[in-house]
Design an enzyme around this catalytic site. Structure first.
Site, mmCIF file in Angstrom:
data_model
loop_
_atom_site.group_PDB
_atom_site.id
_atom_site.type_symbol
_atom_site.label_atom_id
_atom_site.label_comp_id
_atom_site.label_asym_id
_atom_site.label_seq_id
_atom_site.Cartn_x
_atom_site.Cartn_y
_atom_site.Cartn_z
ATOM 1 N N TRP A 164 -1.853 -10.673 113.676
ATOM 2 C CA TRP A 164 -0.423 -10.924 113.462
ATOM 3 C C TRP A 164 0.448 -9.995 114.318
ATOM 4 C CZ3 TRP A 164 1.334 -15.224 111.688
ATOM 5 C CH2 TRP A 164 0.597 -15.965 110.768
ATOM 6 N N GLU A 371 5.896 -6.306 107.526
ATOM 7 C CA GLU A 371 6.101 -4.854 107.361
ATOM 8 C C GLU A 371 6.120 -4.427 105.899
ATOM 9 O OE1 GLU A 371 9.033 -3.124 109.946
ATOM 10 O OE2 GLU A 371 8.841 -4.809 111.328
#
Length: 388
Positions: A164, A371
């Site tokens: 990713w 995140e």
């Protein structure tokens, strides 16, 4: 009600200039390309990358001493990011991604390293860059990284895989976070700048994603990649500090990005509600729709406020980990809620690709995941509440 969330905020002339620049670029360059980029699926808008670099939007947030725009305060960065993401969040995140790469270099690197790798980001044709943290078996727990960095004379040998990774299909440089010893957890995490042409570094095909297709993601594989010790950022084991510093800022910027998307949805929903007639009157005059729009407006405003509070704390040098988590959690979940409500306001038409609303709903969901998922943000906040 004004949809300009800077109303009533005292902005400096410089802040106003950058906000206006970003707003115009989002309206004239980004939004018109939004649907086409989404449909293309795995094609990055490199022409917009070049245009953003030409007018200074790709490097406005980098320090002036390295050729950037010098807008290093997070409040202004959030205002600009909100405007760009009002145009399209996936494209905007791509256009401003240089700051994500630069931040660990600025936090951990030597002066020579900063000039070597940050200065090129501010030119008229900047390289595309990436930060490689996430691994197939390691998501939000960055202290558990398994990618190894073993010292071998004046080099390190890197082995592992990342997934990713934003921009990976295009990137010329990567900040790779690895560990010199998995048993040390956070105290073993070390950062390296790795050039794409290093032997043993390969990049997978672009991933086909649910939303935010303007930013390409892919896997990165490291097999006996030899990296000079001079490419290490800071001392061994100091990478986790740089990563957390990067996340504190980037999570606040995610709050701004999500707010920009929510604003776009709200404006579109209000416009549609005024135009769509049902039962003899515009649907905005129906109480259920009017109340839904009121909730959308409140959630969008709340997202802006908590994000700007976190940005001000960051700029003041205050501890900000909990505040950044609150900003990301609130704004990302609000954006998804607002986008879903906007689709409902459009009725069945919102489910069609004739309208951008279905795309905005797909785009919004990523902000809850990247995140650190919403669950991770809640964990960070709960520990702060408990004084841990």
């Amino acid at each position: 009600m004004s949809f300009d969330l800077t109303d009533g905020i005292a902005l400096s002339d410089e802040q106003r200039e950058f906000v206006t620049l970003a707003r115009d670029f989002a309206r004239n360059e980004i939004r018109p390309r939004s649907r086409a980029i989404d449909e293309a699926d795995t094609e990055a808008p490199m022409d917009l990358w070049a245009k953003a670099a030409e007018i200074g939007l790709a490097a406005y947030m980098l320090p002036a001493e390295y050729g950037g725009g010098g807008v290093t305060d997070l409040v202004t960065q959030c205002l600009v990011q909100e405007e760009l993401c009002h145009g399209d969040i996936g494209i905007a995140n791509f256009l401003t991604s240089s700051s994500f790469f630069a931040d660990p270099i600025l936090s951990l690197g030597s002066e020579e390293q900063k000039r070597r790798w940050v200065t090129p980001l501010t030119g008229s044709a900047p390289p595309v860059t990436s930060v490689a943290v996430t691994e197939p078996g390691v998501g939000s727990d960055a202290a558990a990284l398994q990618t190894r960095a073993v010292r071998d004379g004046d080099h390190y040998v890197l082995n592992g895989s990342k997934t990713w990774i934003s921009n990976a299909p295009l990137s010329q440089y990567f900040v790779v976070f690895a560990t010199v010893d998995p048993a040390l957890r956070s105290r073993g995490v070390t950062a390296f700048v790795v050039e794409r042409d290093r032997e043993g570094l390969t990049v997978g095909a672009p991933m086909r994603k649910y939303g935010q297709r303007g930013t390409l993601n892919a896997e990165v594989f490291l097999e006996d990649v030899r990296v000079p010790a001079e490419n290490r950022l800071g001392e061994e084991g100091k990478g986790f500090y740089g990563l957390m510093h990067t996340f504190d800022a980037s999570r606040i910027l995610i709050g701004a990005a999500a707010t920009g998307l929510a604003r776009a949805v709200l404006e579109d929903a209000v416009r549609y509600a005024k135009e769509r007639v049902q039962f003899g009157k515009p649907i905005i005059e129906h109480q259920a729709v009017a109340f839904r729009l009121a909730d959308m407006a409140a959630k969008t405003d709340i997202s802006h406020l908590v994000t700007m509070r976190a940005a001000r704390l960051y700029d003041a040098g205050e501890p900000v980990t909990a505040a950044s988590a609150i900003a990301k959690l609130t704004a990302s979940e609000n954006a998804t809620w607002v986008a879903d409500a906007g689709l409902m306001t459009h009725g069945g038409w919102g489910y069609s690709r004739e309208f951008l609303i279905e795309k905005w709903l797909r785009d919004a969901k990523l902000e809850e995941l990247e995140e650190g998922t919403s669950d991770i943000q809640r964990l960070i906040i709960s520990r702060a509440v408990a004084g841990r």
